[in-house]
Design a protein around this motif. Sequence first.
Motif, mmCIF file in Angstrom:
data_model
loop_
_atom_site.group_PDB
_atom_site.id
_atom_site.type_symbol
_atom_site.label_atom_id
_atom_site.label_comp_id
_atom_site.label_asym_id
_atom_site.label_seq_id
_atom_site.Cartn_x
_atom_site.Cartn_y
_atom_site.Cartn_z
ATOM 1 N N CYS A 64 0.921 -1.043 0.014
ATOM 2 C CA CYS A 64 0.262 0.013 -0.215
ATOM 3 C C CYS A 64 0.862 1.394 0.392
ATOM 4 O O CYS A 64 0.450 2.178 0.413
ATOM 5 C CB CYS A 64 -0.221 0.126 1.082
ATOM 6 S SG CYS A 64 -2.430 -0.911 0.967
ATOM 7 N N ASP A 65 1.574 1.167 -0.147
ATOM 8 C CA ASP A 65 3.556 2.098 -0.287
ATOM 9 C C ASP A 65 2.973 2.955 -1.658
ATOM 10 O O ASP A 65 3.725 2.274 -2.375
ATOM 11 C CB ASP A 65 4.397 1.840 0.707
ATOM 12 C CG ASP A 65 5.249 3.372 1.060
ATOM 13 O OD1 ASP A 65 4.887 4.351 0.424
ATOM 14 O OD2 ASP A 65 6.731 2.715 1.625
ATOM 15 N N ASP A 66 2.591 4.402 -1.701
ATOM 16 C CA ASP A 66 2.557 4.621 -2.325
ATOM 17 C C ASP A 66 3.954 6.071 -2.623
ATOM 18 O O ASP A 66 3.754 5.859 -3.925
ATOM 19 C CB ASP A 66 1.469 5.910 -3.469
ATOM 20 C CG ASP A 66 1.526 6.621 -2.127
ATOM 21 O OD1 ASP A 66 1.682 7.383 -1.178
ATOM 22 O OD2 ASP A 66 0.156 6.989 -1.610
ATOM 23 N N GLY A 67 4.866 5.635 -2.029
ATOM 24 C CA GLY A 67 5.890 6.478 -1.507
ATOM 25 C C GLY A 67 5.768 8.158 -1.674
ATOM 26 O O GLY A 67 6.949 8.657 -2.201
ATOM 27 N N ASN A 68 4.568 8.560 -1.389
ATOM 28 C CA ASN A 68 4.271 9.956 -1.470
ATOM 29 C C ASN A 68 3.821 10.167 -0.383
ATOM 30 O O ASN A 68 3.270 9.520 0.194
ATOM 31 C CB ASN A 68 3.156 10.250 -2.122
ATOM 32 C CG ASN A 68 2.334 12.000 -2.315
ATOM 33 O OD1 ASN A 68 3.263 12.427 -1.802
ATOM 34 N ND2 ASN A 68 1.222 12.074 -3.013
ATOM 35 N N PRO A 69 5.352 10.854 0.411
ATOM 36 C CA PRO A 69 5.415 11.496 1.976
ATOM 37 C C PRO A 69 4.717 12.247 2.207
ATOM 38 O O PRO A 69 3.937 12.496 3.382
ATOM 39 C CB PRO A 69 7.011 12.524 2.087
ATOM 40 C CG PRO A 69 7.013 12.799 0.374
ATOM 41 C CD PRO A 69 6.167 12.050 0.030
ATOM 42 N N GLY A 114 -3.531 18.555 0.514
ATOM 43 C CA GLY A 114 -3.930 17.804 -0.020
ATOM 44 C C GLY A 114 -3.083 17.414 -1.100
ATOM 45 O O GLY A 114 -3.624 16.377 -1.441
ATOM 46 N N GLY A 115 -2.469 16.163 -0.500
ATOM 47 C CA GLY A 115 -1.264 15.157 -1.439
ATOM 48 C C GLY A 115 -0.538 15.270 -1.311
ATOM 49 O O GLY A 115 0.716 14.504 -2.568
ATOM 50 N N ALA A 116 -0.175 16.991 -2.082
ATOM 51 C CA ALA A 116 0.865 16.869 -2.897
ATOM 52 C C ALA A 116 1.886 18.190 -1.432
ATOM 53 O O ALA A 116 1.427 18.488 -0.956
ATOM 54 C CB ALA A 116 1.114 18.185 -3.587
ATOM 55 N N CYS A 117 3.616 17.875 -2.364
ATOM 56 C CA CYS A 117 4.119 19.308 -0.530
ATOM 57 C C CYS A 117 4.250 20.613 -1.836
ATOM 58 O O CYS A 117 4.367 20.651 -2.318
ATOM 59 C CB CYS A 117 5.674 18.090 -1.474
ATOM 60 S SG CYS A 117 7.023 19.339 -0.212
ATOM 61 N N ALA A 140 2.577 17.104 6.938
ATOM 62 C CA ALA A 140 3.191 16.890 7.024
ATOM 63 C C ALA A 140 4.869 17.655 6.540
ATOM 64 O O ALA A 140 4.051 18.281 5.709
ATOM 65 C CB ALA A 140 4.068 15.554 7.168
ATOM 66 N N ALA A 141 5.838 17.367 7.587
ATOM 67 C CA ALA A 141 7.141 19.000 6.741
ATOM 68 C C ALA A 141 7.323 17.795 5.462
ATOM 69 O O ALA A 141 7.698 16.599 5.315
ATOM 70 C CB ALA A 141 7.538 18.703 7.833
#
Length: 185
Positions: A5-10, A45-48, A29-30
Amino acid sequence: MSRDCDDGNPCTDDACAAATGCRHAANTAACDDGDACTAPDVCSGGACVAGPRLPDWYPDADGDTFGDRDATPICAAIAPAGRVADHTDCCDSNASVFPGQTAWFIDSHLCAGGGAASWDYNCNGVEELRHTTSGGGCTRSGSSCVAVLGWTGSITRACGSGGSFVTSCDADCRPVQEWTAQECH
C-alpha cells in the motif's frame, strides 16, 4: 501497513485493510519540494507545497554593503557572514566603488579579476566629469566682475588629467587660476 500500500508519497498516510484495500489519506507533514531555497515545505492536499522563498545573499568582498552584481547568490533565512541582499556593485574588490557614490576621484580604479582601468565609481556605466566648463575667465558687467569658473582655454580635461582652472577673479577682474586635476566618478 503493508508494503503493497505504500505509494511512495510522503504527503499521504498509507493504510491497508483487508476489507477496503489501500487508502492514501492526505496529511500536513513537513516535506521537501527539492528546492533548497524554499522553507518550510508542507504537505497539502496530498502534494508537497513549497514554503516561502528564502532571500538571496550576494558576496560583499569589499565590505561596502553592496554585493557583487556578477556573483551567484546563495539563499538562507539569515545573511551569512560577508553576504548582503543588494547585488548592484560593479567592482566588489574596491570599497570606493558602489552605486550612488557621490565622491569625486583623480585616479582610475582597477577591479580584481582584470579588466581595464575605470572611472565609473558609481556603477552607472558612465564616466562623469566634475568640471565640464572650458573658457574660464572674468568679464566686467557694469561695475561688477563676473567669474566664469572653468578650464582656461577651450579644452575640458579628461578624467585624471590636469590643467589651469579659473577659481575666482581678483580685485582687478583678472582670473585667479589654480592647477587642478579633473575629478570623475
